[in-house]
Design an enzyme around this catalytic site. Structure first.
Site, PDB file in Angstrom:
ATOM      1  N   CYS A 203      -2.234   9.394   2.158  1.00 24.50           N
ATOM      2  CA  CYS A 203      -1.811   8.798   0.878  1.00 24.50           C
ATOM      3  C   CYS A 203      -2.697   9.192  -0.274  1.00 24.50           C
ATOM      4  CB  CYS A 203      -1.773   7.283   1.021  1.00 24.50           C
ATOM      5  SG  CYS A 203      -3.339   6.594   1.586  1.00 24.50           S
TER       6      CYS A 203
ATOM      7  N   GLU B 174       0.867  -1.184   0.000  1.00 19.39           N
ATOM      8  CA  GLU B 174       0.000   0.000   0.000  1.00 19.39           C
ATOM      9  C   GLU B 174       0.899   1.227   0.000  1.00 19.39           C
ATOM     10  OE1 GLU B 174      -3.333   0.430  -0.078  1.00 19.39           O
ATOM     11  OE2 GLU B 174      -3.768  -1.696  -0.256  1.00 19.39           O
TER      12      GLU B 174
HETATM   13  P1  NAD Z   1       6.928   5.347   7.837  1.00 20.70           P
HETATM   14  O1  NAD Z   1       8.112   6.231   7.940  1.00 20.70           O
HETATM   15  O2  NAD Z   1       6.035   5.168   8.994  1.00 20.70           O
HETATM   16  O3  NAD Z   1       7.427   3.940   7.299  1.00 20.70           O
HETATM   17  C1  NAD Z   1       6.528   2.867   7.080  1.00 20.70           C
HETATM   18  C2  NAD Z   1       7.071   1.626   7.758  1.00 20.70           C
HETATM   19  O4  NAD Z   1       8.291   1.257   7.121  1.00 20.70           O
HETATM   20  C3  NAD Z   1       7.373   1.836   9.220  1.00 20.70           C
HETATM   21  O5  NAD Z   1       6.788   0.811   9.974  1.00 20.70           O
HETATM   22  C4  NAD Z   1       8.892   1.824   9.282  1.00 20.70           C
HETATM   23  O6  NAD Z   1       9.393   1.286  10.477  1.00 20.70           O
HETATM   24  C5  NAD Z   1       9.256   0.951   8.100  1.00 20.70           C
HETATM   25  N1  NAD Z   1      10.579   1.254   7.554  1.00 20.70           N
HETATM   26  C6  NAD Z   1      11.127   2.484   7.355  1.00 20.70           C
HETATM   27  N2  NAD Z   1      12.355   2.367   6.803  1.00 20.70           N
HETATM   28  C7  NAD Z   1      12.592   1.042   6.653  1.00 20.70           C
HETATM   29  C8  NAD Z   1      13.686   0.275   6.141  1.00 20.70           C
HETATM   30  N3  NAD Z   1      14.773   0.850   5.673  1.00 20.70           N
HETATM   31  N4  NAD Z   1      13.574  -1.070   6.151  1.00 20.70           N
HETATM   32  C9  NAD Z   1      12.456  -1.679   6.625  1.00 20.70           C
HETATM   33  N5  NAD Z   1      11.396  -0.995   7.111  1.00 20.70           N
HETATM   34  C10 NAD Z   1      11.456   0.337   7.137  1.00 20.70           C
HETATM   35  O7  NAD Z   1       5.952   5.851   6.684  1.00 20.70           O
HETATM   36  P2  NAD Z   1       6.279   6.631   5.330  1.00 20.70           P
HETATM   37  O8  NAD Z   1       6.950   5.740   4.379  1.00 20.70           O
HETATM   38  O9  NAD Z   1       6.790   7.994   5.581  1.00 20.70           O
HETATM   39  O10 NAD Z   1       4.737   6.804   4.901  1.00 20.70           O
HETATM   40  C11 NAD Z   1       4.362   7.731   3.971  1.00 20.70           C
HETATM   41  C12 NAD Z   1       4.193   7.064   2.616  1.00 20.70           C
HETATM   42  O11 NAD Z   1       3.261   5.990   2.743  1.00 20.70           O
HETATM   43  C13 NAD Z   1       3.625   7.982   1.585  1.00 20.70           C
HETATM   44  O12 NAD Z   1       4.211   7.681   0.350  1.00 20.70           O
HETATM   45  C14 NAD Z   1       2.155   7.614   1.570  1.00 20.70           C
HETATM   46  O13 NAD Z   1       1.514   7.935   0.370  1.00 20.70           O
HETATM   47  C15 NAD Z   1       2.215   6.139   1.813  1.00 20.70           C
HETATM   48  N6  NAD Z   1       0.991   5.665   2.448  1.00 20.70           N
HETATM   49  C16 NAD Z   1       0.210   4.824   1.752  1.00 20.70           C
HETATM   50  C17 NAD Z   1      -0.985   4.395   2.304  1.00 20.70           C
HETATM   51  C18 NAD Z   1      -1.899   3.466   1.556  1.00 20.70           C
HETATM   52  O14 NAD Z   1      -2.853   2.998   2.165  1.00 20.70           O
HETATM   53  N7  NAD Z   1      -1.661   3.193   0.299  1.00 20.70           N
HETATM   54  C19 NAD Z   1      -1.365   4.834   3.571  1.00 20.70           C
HETATM   55  C20 NAD Z   1      -0.512   5.695   4.258  1.00 20.70           C
HETATM   56  C21 NAD Z   1       0.669   6.106   3.700  1.00 20.70           C
END
Ligand code: NAD
Length: 505
Positions: free
Chosen positions: A274, A239
């Protein structure tokens, strides 16, 4: 039960434990699934004030948004920051609770094998599709809707009969710790566990063999998750996000359109969502009217000084604040801010900001904004927007405001996106009969409603035969006559079968 920091060995032990429980068949029974879903519902109800407080601490999220998006029970929450909340607003969709309730209501039906047709070739026979749990699944969630994005997939995973490890985001620490501390008091920890942590812990988890991984977050980490999953041929539900465009045509109810754009952009976590509108495309002629309307409605919603509004979330942390500031500092957009731009680093507040006629090669147009900045691109004809959207990566959502039926059809047919909404924004997320997920760079797979159950189930093909009707034509010695009959049977034409039986080709 709060879990301690997790290394590779501990992660392996955790998966082993869950695999043993899953192997015992415990999580497969209807009773277990129902009891866990009921407990999840109870957790959300009992802990509503804790959840509200965690969201306020992590995101300064207005309680109204928490009620609507994270599904807190509105009646008992202290709306000290939202005195104007109305009864009608309180009755708005409560998504997470609805997911639990829907799963509880439909579970028996979802679990029942689905009859499938068979053909004359295999007569007599019957067939069905049996939904079986994948096994032990990992759910990694993101910070921006820390409860919904964590628990909605958990609902699907439990409903489908899996054992689950949830890894909430460390970027929303209060929400993560609440989930680790309280959720496992409600759920059966022999099958459902919460692991807190950041990159190191997630890496340790990703080194294990899972039966499905559901990841919500950005595409860069999405690639890391998929690479780890590939080692074990583990299926993934990704997602992700992207630049969700809003095309605004003329001849519309401008005030309604403007309000819906604002609700989807700034009313959802101040753009940190998102499916938040990422940029607008409109015609050069219509842009001034749209801009005036946006300014007018924004002032009505958030006042003359939006930095002081209690109805706007803050930016989640200083990294994201700096990232957004950099987008505005790009010299390609200097002089393009026509509204907002105010910010306060000390309390991470960022005002709704509109930029007009930004160049398409500017920084703000080359990455997902995920914040309160809204650039507007202008074109001569609204139809030009289709090529602009399709020239970029496929977005998670695409929005169109128009009264023109032909344009609506063209948009739905031509624009590739996870989901499309005509004359509103973001609202499709709450329609449980629609799959929610991305395509291309915005993700793969989908969930919500029955799609959540399906996302965590393997659809097993099951075929039943008896010992009667054993046709000799399958077996050697192979003859021309047998081949003719077999071809006719596979072709399914009654005349062909009769001809073959009478030795005619
Ligand atoms: P975040 O920083 O919370 O990271 C998401 C998860 O990835 C966390 O649990 C984190 O611990 C893990 N993570 C981070 N770096 C990692 C690595 N190097 N290795 C393994 N795991 C790792 O969230 P984010 O990425 O900043 O979220 C924002 C993004 O997510 C945007 O692009 C947004 O559009 C997307 N998003 C999508 C949805 C959806 O439902 N499609 C919902 C919310 C957010």
């Amino acid at each position: 039960m709060a879990e301690e920091v997790l290394g590779r060995e501990a992660a392996s032990g955790l998966v082993k434990q869950l695999r043993e429980t899953f192997g015992s068949g415990k999580s497969r029974s209807l009773e277990w699934r129902e009891s866990q879903l009921k407990s999840l519902l109870k957790f959300v109800t009992d802990c509503e004030q804790d959840i509200i407080d965690a969201l306020l601490s992590d995101l300064s999220k207005p309680p109204f948004e928490s009620v609507v998006h994270e599904d807190i029970n509105a009646t008992t929450v202290r709306f000290k920051r939202c005195p104007t909340l109305t009864i009608k607003e309180r009755a708005l969709i409560a998504m997470l609770k609805n997911s639990c309730k829907l799963a509880l209501k439909e579970l028996k039906r979802w679990m029942a094998p689905e009859k499938a047709k068979t053909s004359i070739t295999t007569f007599p026979s019957s067939a069905e599709i049996v939904s079986e749990p994948f096994g032990v699944v990992l759910i990694i969630s993101a910070w921006n809707y820390p409860f919904l994005l964590s628990l909605d997939p958990v609902v699907g995973a439990i409903a489908a009969g899996n054992a689950v490890v949830l890894k909430p985001s460390e970027v929303s620490p209060a929400s993560s710790s609440l989930l680790a501390k309280l959720l496992t008091e409600y759920l059966d920890t022999s099958c459902v566990r919460v692991v807190e942590g950041a990159v190191a812990e997630t890496t340790a988890l990703l080194q294990q063999k899972w039966d499905k991984i559901c990841y919500t977050g950005n595409g860069r980490v999405g690639r890391i998750v998929m690479e780890a999953a590939a080692k074990h041929l583990t299926p993934v539900l990704l997602e992700l996000g992207g630049k969700s465009p809003v095309v605004v045509d003329s001849g519309i109810n401008l005030q309604v359109a403007t309000r819906r754009i604002i609700a989807g952009k700034w009313g959802c976590n101040n753009g940190q969502a998102c499916i938040s509108p990422d940029y607008i495309i409109t015609t050069k002629d219509f842009a001034p009217k749209l801009v005036d309307s946006l300014k007018e409605e924004l002032e009505k919603f958030y006042g003359k000084n939006p930095l002081e509004s209690k109805d706007l979330s803050r930016i989640v942390n200083s990294n994201h604040f700096a990232r957004l500031t950099k987008l505005l500092d790009d010299e390609k957009v200097s002089g393009k801010i026509i509204h907002g731009g105010e910010k306060n680093q000390a309390d991470l507040k960022f005002a709704p900001t509109i930029l007009l006629d930004v160049p398409r090669d500017s920084l703000i147009m080359s990455e997902e904004i995920f914040g309160p900045l809204l650039p507007i691109i202008t074109v001569d004809k609204v139809e030009e927007s289709f090529d602009i959207i399709n020239s970029g990566t496929k977005p998670l959502a695409a929005y169109l405001f128009t009264s023109n039926e032909k344009l609506k059809k063209q948009f739905v047919l031509t624009v590739s996106a996870g989901g499309v909404v005509v004359n509103d924004t973001s609202i499709h997320l709450a329609v449980e009969t629609l799959p929610f997920g991305g395509v291309g760079e915005s993700g793969m797979g989908a969930y919500h409603g029955k799609f959540s159950f399906d996302a965590f189930s393997h659809k097993k093909a099951v075929f039943y035969r008896s010992f009667v009707g054993d046709a000799a034509i399958r077996y050697p010695p192979y003859t021309k006559g047998k081949l003719r009959l077999l071809k006719a049977l596979i072709g399914g034409s009654i005349w062909g079968i009769i001809r073959a039986l009478f030795g005619r080709s």
